[in-house]
Structure formats: structure tokens, C-alpha cells
Design an enzyme around this catalytic site. Structure first.
Site, PDB file in Angstrom:
ATOM      1  N   HIS A 188      -4.314  -4.105  -3.357  1.00 35.68           N
ATOM      2  CA  HIS A 188      -4.807  -3.942  -1.990  1.00 35.68           C
ATOM      3  C   HIS A 188      -4.999  -2.480  -1.613  1.00 35.68           C
ATOM      4  O   HIS A 188      -5.068  -2.136  -0.435  1.00 35.68           O
ATOM      5  CB  HIS A 188      -3.857  -4.624  -1.000  1.00 35.68           C
ATOM      6  CG  HIS A 188      -3.890  -6.113  -1.089  1.00 35.68           C
ATOM      7  ND1 HIS A 188      -2.875  -6.922  -0.604  1.00 35.68           N
ATOM      8  CD2 HIS A 188      -4.812  -6.956  -1.631  1.00 35.68           C
ATOM      9  CE1 HIS A 188      -3.180  -8.188  -0.840  1.00 35.68           C
ATOM     10  NE2 HIS A 188      -4.343  -8.231  -1.455  1.00 35.68           N
ATOM     11  N   ASN A 204      12.820 -14.210  -3.288  1.00 44.50           N
ATOM     12  CA  ASN A 204      12.376 -14.027  -1.910  1.00 44.50           C
ATOM     13  C   ASN A 204      13.549 -14.188  -0.959  1.00 44.50           C
ATOM     14  O   ASN A 204      14.566 -14.804  -1.302  1.00 44.50           O
ATOM     15  CB  ASN A 204      11.286 -15.049  -1.565  1.00 44.50           C
ATOM     16  CG  ASN A 204      10.180 -14.446  -0.720  1.00 44.50           C
ATOM     17  OD1 ASN A 204      10.391 -13.465  -0.003  1.00 44.50           O
ATOM     18  ND2 ASN A 204       8.986 -15.015  -0.785  1.00 44.50           N
ATOM     19  N   ALA A 253      15.988  -8.465  -1.657  1.00 44.92           N
ATOM     20  CA  ALA A 253      15.389  -8.014  -2.913  1.00 44.92           C
ATOM     21  C   ALA A 253      16.274  -7.005  -3.622  1.00 44.92           C
ATOM     22  O   ALA A 253      16.369  -7.005  -4.863  1.00 44.92           O
ATOM     23  CB  ALA A 253      14.011  -7.413  -2.644  1.00 44.92           C
ATOM     24  N   CYS A 301     -20.686   6.383  -0.167  1.00 48.68           N
ATOM     25  CA  CYS A 301     -21.027   6.525  -1.592  1.00 48.68           C
ATOM     26  C   CYS A 301     -19.973   5.962  -2.544  1.00 48.68           C
ATOM     27  O   CYS A 301     -20.197   5.900  -3.747  1.00 48.68           O
ATOM     28  CB  CYS A 301     -21.292   7.986  -1.932  1.00 48.68           C
ATOM     29  SG  CYS A 301     -19.802   9.025  -2.028  1.00 48.68           S
ATOM     30  N   CYS A 312     -20.429  13.404  -1.124  1.00 52.29           N
ATOM     31  CA  CYS A 312     -21.747  13.291  -0.484  1.00 52.29           C
ATOM     32  C   CYS A 312     -21.820  13.984   0.872  1.00 52.29           C
ATOM     33  O   CYS A 312     -22.896  14.029   1.478  1.00 52.29           O
ATOM     34  CB  CYS A 312     -22.143  11.828  -0.355  1.00 52.29           C
ATOM     35  SG  CYS A 312     -21.231  10.900   0.915  1.00 52.29           S
ATOM     36  N   VAL A 361       0.822  -1.215   0.000  1.00 51.44           N
ATOM     37  CA  VAL A 361       0.000   0.000   0.000  1.00 51.44           C
ATOM     38  C   VAL A 361       0.856   1.266   0.000  1.00 51.44           C
ATOM     39  O   VAL A 361       0.320   2.376   0.000  1.00 51.44           O
ATOM     40  CB  VAL A 361      -0.988   0.007   1.191  1.00 51.44           C
ATOM     41  CG1 VAL A 361      -2.000  -1.122   1.047  1.00 51.44           C
ATOM     42  CG2 VAL A 361      -0.258  -0.098   2.531  1.00 51.44           C
ATOM     43  N   ASP A 362       2.185   1.108   0.009  1.00 55.54           N
ATOM     44  CA  ASP A 362       3.069   2.272  -0.086  1.00 55.54           C
ATOM     45  C   ASP A 362       3.202   2.707  -1.546  1.00 55.54           C
ATOM     46  O   ASP A 362       2.713   2.030  -2.459  1.00 55.54           O
ATOM     47  CB  ASP A 362       4.445   1.958   0.518  1.00 55.54           C
ATOM     48  CG  ASP A 362       5.147   0.799  -0.193  1.00 55.54           C
ATOM     49  OD1 ASP A 362       5.453   0.950  -1.397  1.00 55.54           O
ATOM     50  OD2 ASP A 362       5.411  -0.240   0.444  1.00 55.54           O
TER      51      ASP A 362
END
Length: 230
Positions: A103, A195, A213, A114, A133, A87-88
Site C-alpha cells: 500500500h 491477531n 502482537a 509523470c 518533470c 505505510v510506516d
């Protein structure tokens, strides 16, 4: 060459962001049920907002690493679909301009009433009104447990069409992302896992590379680009 890449928390860990949850089931010392479910938000929205405000602050202070930058370089040489569980925004700041946040993202806000979306401020509160809204139903635009990830039809199609599928820094414990390698393999792609250690779905890959990584992703990208240019 068509390449689909899935990234998980491991790719951002070297930038100083903790992985999704520790072995004790906690995320940043909170129970997952408290901060990553619709039920948790309904029970204590103030806690959830404080939690994601801190995650937003931490992500803004982090810097992309060589793995993020290598994937941006890969996109200049192959037809790349970059899918992230994170989510970064480190992929974007590392140079990637086309990716799927399955995600959601800390940089987004969502109206639970809404469905309107808008850029999230650094600090969000329970009383923030929706710009569309005006209801006080603002939440982070994050896919929580028991919610459907975003753009799944697009993801399944891209993985099915890929010549190469790679998963980077993923635990293989969260579905449907954990099922993408099997899907890619059934559709004829060569599947590669990069990994730090064996994941829950390592058996689904044709090839594995272990290590940080920031080291193994640039090496793999370099070899793929070289093979493409031969």
C-alpha cells in the site's frame, strides 16, 4: 522452508500508531473518502498533504516493537517474504531489509503527472514540484482506495509458493490482501492468523493465535525457528 507473512495495522498499534480506521469509519478523525482516495486528493490536496504530514511525523516518532523485531529474526532462518499493508517504516527500523509495501509508504513521494518517485520530505505541500518533470503534482506514494496495490504479481506468486502463510494484525476487510489466506490454502500452505481478535476472514485459517502482537508473534516465530532446526 518458505514462509509468507502479511502484516496489518495491528502489528504497529503497540508502537502507538492507531489502526487504519475506527469502528465509525474514520481514520484519525477524517472520513476515508476525504484523505484516502484520488477523488479526495483532487478536491482538497492541501488537506490530504496536512493529513499525511502528520502521519509521517507520528510514524517517525514511533519505535518498532518485539513483533517487528521477531519477523526480522525469522528472516535469518527461513526463506521469508514479508508483505505489509502498513505505510510506516517500523519493519525496516526493526531490522527487516526485504519487504513489500503493498500500500505504499509514508517515506515516498509520487508525481501524479509523470509517475516519478523520490524520498518524501517530512513536510510535503501542494506546490512541491516534481524533480523529474517540474509539475506541481506531488502526492504521497500511498495506495488509496480505488487504486491497485503495488507488486501484486510478486505477492500472489510468493504466497502460492509458501509452505506457511501467516497474517498478523489484519482486519481481513481490505482486498486483495484479505484474499491471500484463501489463495495460500488452495496452494497447499498451512495458514495461520495472529491477531488481537477474530477478523473478517478468520475462517480461512488452519490455526489461530489471539493476543497482543508483541507477545504472540515472538512466541510463534520462536516455535517456527525451533521446528526448522529440528
Amino acid at each position: 522452508m518458505r514462509v509468507a507473512v502479511l502484516t496489518g495495522a495491528g502489528i504497529s498499534a503497540e508502537s502507538g500508531l492507531r489502526t487504519f480506521r475506527a469502528s465509525d469509519g474514520l481514520w484519525e478523525d477524517h472520513r476515508i473518502e476525504e484523505v484516502a482516495t484520488p477523488e479526495g486528493f483532487a478536491r482538497d490536496p492541501d488537506l490530504v498533504h496536512r493529513f499525511y504530514n502528520q502521519r509521517r511525523k507520528d510514524a517517525a516518532a514511533a519505535l518498532p516493537n518485539d513483533a517487528h523485531r521477531a519477523l526480522a529474526e525469522l528472516a535469518r532462518h527461513v526463506d521469508l517474504t514479508l508483505i505489509t499493508q502498513n505505510v510506516d517504516d517500523l519493519h525496516e527500523r526493526g531490522g527487516s531489509d526485504r519487504l513489500i509495501h503493498m500500500h505504499g509508504a509514508l517515506t515516498g513521494a509520487l508525481c501524479a503527472a509523470c509517475g516519478h518517485r523520490w524520498p518524501a520530505p517530512m513536510v510535503m505541500t501542494t506546490g512541491d514540484p516534481c524533480p523529474a518533470c517540474t509539475k506541481q503534482a506531488t502526492r504521497p506514494d500511498i495506495v488509496w482506495f480505488n487504486e491497485m496495490p503495488y507488486r501484486m504479481e510478486e505477492i500472489w506468486e510468493a504466497v502460492a509458493k509458501a509452505d506457511v502463510f501467516a497474517a498478523i494484525g489484519t482486519s481481513g476487510q481490505v482486498y486483495p490482501a484479505a484474499g491471500l489466506a484463501q489463495h495460500a490454502g488452495r496452494c497447499g500452505a498451512r495458514t495461520i492468523e495472529l491477531n488481537l481478535a477474530t477478523s473478517a476472514v478468520s475462517r480461512d485459517f488452519d490455526e489461530r493465535h489471539e493476543g497482543p502482537a508483541s507477545r504472540i508473534v515472538p512466541d510463534w516465530v520462536g516455535s517456527l525457528i525451533a521446528a526448522q532446526q529440528r
